[in-house]
Design an enzyme around this catalytic site. Sequence first.
Site, short mmCIF file in Angstrom:
data_model
loop_
_atom_site.label_atom_id
_atom_site.label_comp_id
_atom_site.label_asym_id
_atom_site.label_seq_id
_atom_site.Cartn_x
_atom_site.Cartn_y
_atom_site.Cartn_z
CG HIS A 1 -11.64 -59.39 98.79
ND1 HIS A 1 -12.02 -60.72 98.87
CD2 HIS A 1 -12.78 -58.68 98.66
CE1 HIS A 1 -13.34 -60.79 98.78
NE2 HIS A 1 -13.82 -59.57 98.65
N PRO B 1 -7.33 -82.46 93.63
CG PRO B 1 -5.18 -82.37 92.75
CD PRO B 1 -6.52 -81.71 92.65
CG PHE C 1 -1.20 -76.58 100.12
CD1 PHE C 1 -1.83 -75.91 99.10
CD2 PHE C 1 -0.30 -75.89 100.92
CE1 PHE C 1 -1.59 -74.56 98.87
CE2 PHE C 1 -0.04 -74.54 100.70
CZ PHE C 1 -0.69 -73.88 99.66
N GLY D 1 -3.61 -72.20 94.20
CA GLY D 1 -4.55 -72.12 95.31
C GLY D 1 -5.78 -72.96 95.02
#
Length: 566
Positions: free
Chosen positions: A83, A164, A167, A175
């Site tokens: 998914h 934030p 990454f 995530g």
Amino acid sequence: MARTLIECVPNISEGRDEAKIQAIASTVETVDGVKLLDVDPGASTNRTVITFVGEPDQVVEAAFRLIKKAGELIDMSKHKGEHPRMGATDVCPFVPVANATMDDCVKCARALGERVGKELAIPGYFYENAATSEKRQNLAHCRSGEYEGLDKLSKPEWAPDFGPAEFNDRAKQTGATAIGARDFLVAYNVNLNTTSSRRANAIAFDIREAGRVKREGNPLTGKKVLDETGEPVRIPGSLKAVKGIGWFIEEYGIAQLSLNLTNINITSVHKAFDEASERARERGIRVTGSEIVGLIPKKVLIDAADHYLDKQSRSKGISESEKIKIAVKSLGLDDLAPFDAHSKVIEYMIEDGAEGKRLIDMDLKAFAEETSSESMAPGGGSISAYCGAMGVSLGTMVANLSAHKRGWDDRWEEFSEWAVRGMEFQEQLIAMVDEDTNAFNKIMEAYGMPKNTDADKAARTQAIQDATKYAIEVPLKVARLSYQSMEVMKAMAEIGNPASVTDAGVGALCARTAVIGAVMNVQVNTGDLTDDAYKAKVLAEGAELVANAESLEATIRQRVDEVLSK
């Protein structure tokens, strides 16, 4: 008291580790008033759909705790699944269920997003009705690139709505999360008396919003008609906000229409059922019943019952339980298996799981025995509320009898409106039976608070005053409702079935008693109140309600005497 209920359906990126799934899902019920309804894991998708419901603030808190726990237990850098996904808690939509609006759900989404960003440092986007831009309404757009593409967070056009804009190491584990607000979606199957999935599919194409592709000549094998951009031209179906296909279900040995009703405020279950029945009939096929997959708000069945009662020219002022039966039979929800509303309707699942015994769930004998026991509750306040409920029930009965009276067929809508009004009063007064006892219990709890220090004493005093005011507001509401309900008995004494005029009269007597009894409870509870202005205000309103109720009851009795003397 009517509760505002909102459903939350977070999807977490874990569908294989049962211990993790349980640890994450169990955080929901650490919040008082929140009910965990369903946990549905998928191994191949490595994803679990969790469903819970409660009042707005409690649901937001439960969702926050779930997202926090998921962020602790799920490492997205190691996640694989079929998914699409971008976060440990991938999506978290809020859905209105009862006495809630889409605006309520948007507020929940925004409040949750702010906390998730600030307190958990998890980035994410608002989507669907909570979106901050038109593009972000589409979940697929927000999730484009999935987890592997989250370096987009630092790009201006992809700046997150919360959390934030980078990454970083934290985001690499958790995530990003999409938090949204959407309408309630109902997965709904319609049963057909055929085994042909092709014919079922044809009916689905007739009604689903996307319809079917337009073709030249033969509608099945002809060349597709394309628009100026080269995309196929579509012939839209008859129902908006509906997706659907036809399939054969080996378990049942029949074909079904598998429909997703993506907005039941646009296309309701009963509208989809009626349209499917008509389109099937046109193709020589009969609808034998239908099936609701998953859980539904009570409103779905009540609205269906009202729709079919209207078609039958029958009064809609009947009990909720009777309406549920009518909806089940009208939609054929028991066609393939018995339909248990208490395991399918969200509100009933919450009620069934509630702690403690409710007075209104007792039979008449048990209620009388509980009242006569040495316990101080239920007392006069609860009995006043029940007396008011019985009074308007009699008025409603006269309205329903009048709606069904032979020779009065052209007046059924007039009496149905009165019956519906009566049922609204009845439902509110029945709820007040337990609420009056709850109010008394709050006073007892306040008196039981510690009084060791000056701070303790001040908090206890304030709690007693607050609980006392609530114990005044509850019977005062009973008095208001009981007096207002007398309009039903007055109307039925004047225009209702003359053979039942004494029932309207007895109903008025009960309502007057309820008003006087409730105001007595207002008076006794003002004794320890220190707010003199508030005390004077409620006592004046109580006295006015008693005087008005006695006057109106005398008017209704006079009308009863007039009818009886004819």
